[in-house]
Scaffold this motif. Structure first.
Motif, mmCIF file in Angstrom:
data_model
loop_
_atom_site.group_PDB
_atom_site.id
_atom_site.type_symbol
_atom_site.label_atom_id
_atom_site.label_comp_id
_atom_site.label_asym_id
_atom_site.label_seq_id
_atom_site.Cartn_x
_atom_site.Cartn_y
_atom_site.Cartn_z
ATOM 1 N N ALA A 129 66.280 75.466 48.186
ATOM 2 C CA ALA A 129 66.611 76.900 48.093
ATOM 3 C C ALA A 129 66.060 77.661 49.297
ATOM 4 O O ALA A 129 66.729 78.558 49.820
ATOM 5 C CB ALA A 129 66.064 77.475 46.798
ATOM 6 N N GLN A 130 64.854 77.320 49.742
ATOM 7 C CA GLN A 130 64.291 77.984 50.914
ATOM 8 C C GLN A 130 65.088 77.657 52.173
ATOM 9 O O GLN A 130 65.324 78.541 53.004
ATOM 10 C CB GLN A 130 62.826 77.583 51.091
ATOM 11 C CG GLN A 130 61.914 78.163 50.052
ATOM 12 C CD GLN A 130 60.496 77.615 50.147
ATOM 13 O OE1 GLN A 130 60.236 76.653 50.839
ATOM 14 N NE2 GLN A 130 59.584 78.237 49.410
ATOM 15 N N ILE A 131 65.524 76.418 52.308
ATOM 16 C CA ILE A 131 66.332 76.035 53.459
ATOM 17 C C ILE A 131 67.682 76.747 53.412
ATOM 18 O O ILE A 131 68.164 77.277 54.415
ATOM 19 C CB ILE A 131 66.511 74.504 53.514
ATOM 20 C CG1 ILE A 131 65.186 73.837 53.861
ATOM 21 C CG2 ILE A 131 67.582 74.118 54.535
ATOM 22 C CD1 ILE A 131 65.183 72.347 53.692
ATOM 23 N N ASP A 140 68.342 79.543 51.975
ATOM 24 C CA ASP A 140 68.112 80.964 52.230
ATOM 25 C C ASP A 140 67.922 81.223 53.728
ATOM 26 O O ASP A 140 68.442 82.203 54.254
ATOM 27 C CB ASP A 140 66.892 81.441 51.435
ATOM 28 C CG ASP A 140 66.698 82.945 51.507
ATOM 29 O OD1 ASP A 140 67.712 83.662 51.412
ATOM 30 O OD2 ASP A 140 65.538 83.370 51.665
ATOM 31 N N SER A 141 67.195 80.350 54.409
ATOM 32 C CA SER A 141 66.990 80.542 55.840
ATOM 33 C C SER A 141 68.277 80.317 56.628
ATOM 34 O O SER A 141 68.507 80.976 57.638
ATOM 35 C CB SER A 141 65.891 79.620 56.355
ATOM 36 O OG SER A 141 66.319 78.279 56.337
ATOM 37 N N THR A 196 63.046 73.858 45.094
ATOM 38 C CA THR A 196 62.438 75.011 45.752
ATOM 39 C C THR A 196 62.617 74.913 47.265
ATOM 40 O O THR A 196 62.974 75.895 47.924
ATOM 41 C CB THR A 196 60.946 75.099 45.397
ATOM 42 O OG1 THR A 196 60.816 75.173 43.977
ATOM 43 C CG2 THR A 196 60.284 76.295 46.030
ATOM 44 N N GLN A 197 62.404 73.721 47.813
ATOM 45 C CA GLN A 197 62.579 73.537 49.246
ATOM 46 C C GLN A 197 64.036 73.684 49.659
ATOM 47 O O GLN A 197 64.334 74.295 50.691
ATOM 48 C CB GLN A 197 62.039 72.175 49.667
ATOM 49 C CG GLN A 197 60.547 72.073 49.549
ATOM 50 C CD GLN A 197 60.038 70.707 49.922
ATOM 51 O OE1 GLN A 197 60.801 69.747 50.035
ATOM 52 N NE2 GLN A 197 58.737 70.600 50.117
ATOM 53 N N TRP A 202 68.245 79.144 40.504
ATOM 54 C CA TRP A 202 69.023 78.628 41.628
ATOM 55 C C TRP A 202 70.523 78.584 41.373
ATOM 56 O O TRP A 202 71.226 77.743 41.920
ATOM 57 C CB TRP A 202 68.516 77.237 41.995
ATOM 58 C CG TRP A 202 67.093 77.262 42.417
ATOM 59 C CD1 TRP A 202 66.558 77.952 43.449
ATOM 60 C CD2 TRP A 202 66.013 76.562 41.814
ATOM 61 N NE1 TRP A 202 65.213 77.730 43.529
ATOM 62 C CE2 TRP A 202 64.852 76.880 42.530
ATOM 63 C CE3 TRP A 202 65.910 75.689 40.736
ATOM 64 C CZ2 TRP A 202 63.611 76.360 42.220
ATOM 65 C CZ3 TRP A 202 64.681 75.180 40.430
ATOM 66 C CH2 TRP A 202 63.544 75.511 41.161
#
Length: 122
Positions: free
Chosen positions: A113-115, A117-118, A110-111, A36
């Motif tokens: 990073a996903q947010i 990224d979106s 992880t969450q 990250w």
């Protein structure tokens, strides 16, 4: 059986466990940086002293850092010589807290990073 060989095996097993623990600690410290690095740089580039920003953006890495600190304390407690007469408590509770905090921070990172990224794609 050679006298003293059991003692030597125990000492060798303890050394292997300490090496494995040290390698695992270093891997746990390096893994978030590798995974990250860009997310942390993006969060840090938009710094503003807001409570929501601090909690939502930095809590995963604070949790992981606290987990590593607890694991370090547990490792230091277990590093002491166990053959002393008055050996104190073990670092098992510290290791439990460290692992729990680190895994919670890892899942939250992880969450995040996903947010991130979106948000970057839209």
């Amino acid at each position: 059986m050679v006298p003293g060989s059991r003692r030597q095996r125990e000492i060798a097993a303890r050394r292997r466990a300490r090496r494995t623990g040290a390698v695992g600690f270093v891997a746990a410290a390096v893994l978030p940086v590798v995974l990250w690095r860009d997310v942390v740089a993006a969060i840090a580039s938009e710094f503003h002293p807001d409570a929501r920003y601090l909690v939502a953006g930095w809590s995963p890495w604070v949790l992981m850092a606290l987990g590593l600190a607890c694991l370090l304390v547990g490792g230091v407690l277990d590093w002491r010589n166990r053959d002393r007469r008055f050996y104190g408590p073990t670092g098992a509770a510290w290791a439990g807290w460290g692992l729990s905090l680190y895994l919670l921070g890892f899942a939250l990172a992880t969450q995040v990073a996903q947010i991130a990224d979106s948000l970057g794609r839209s």
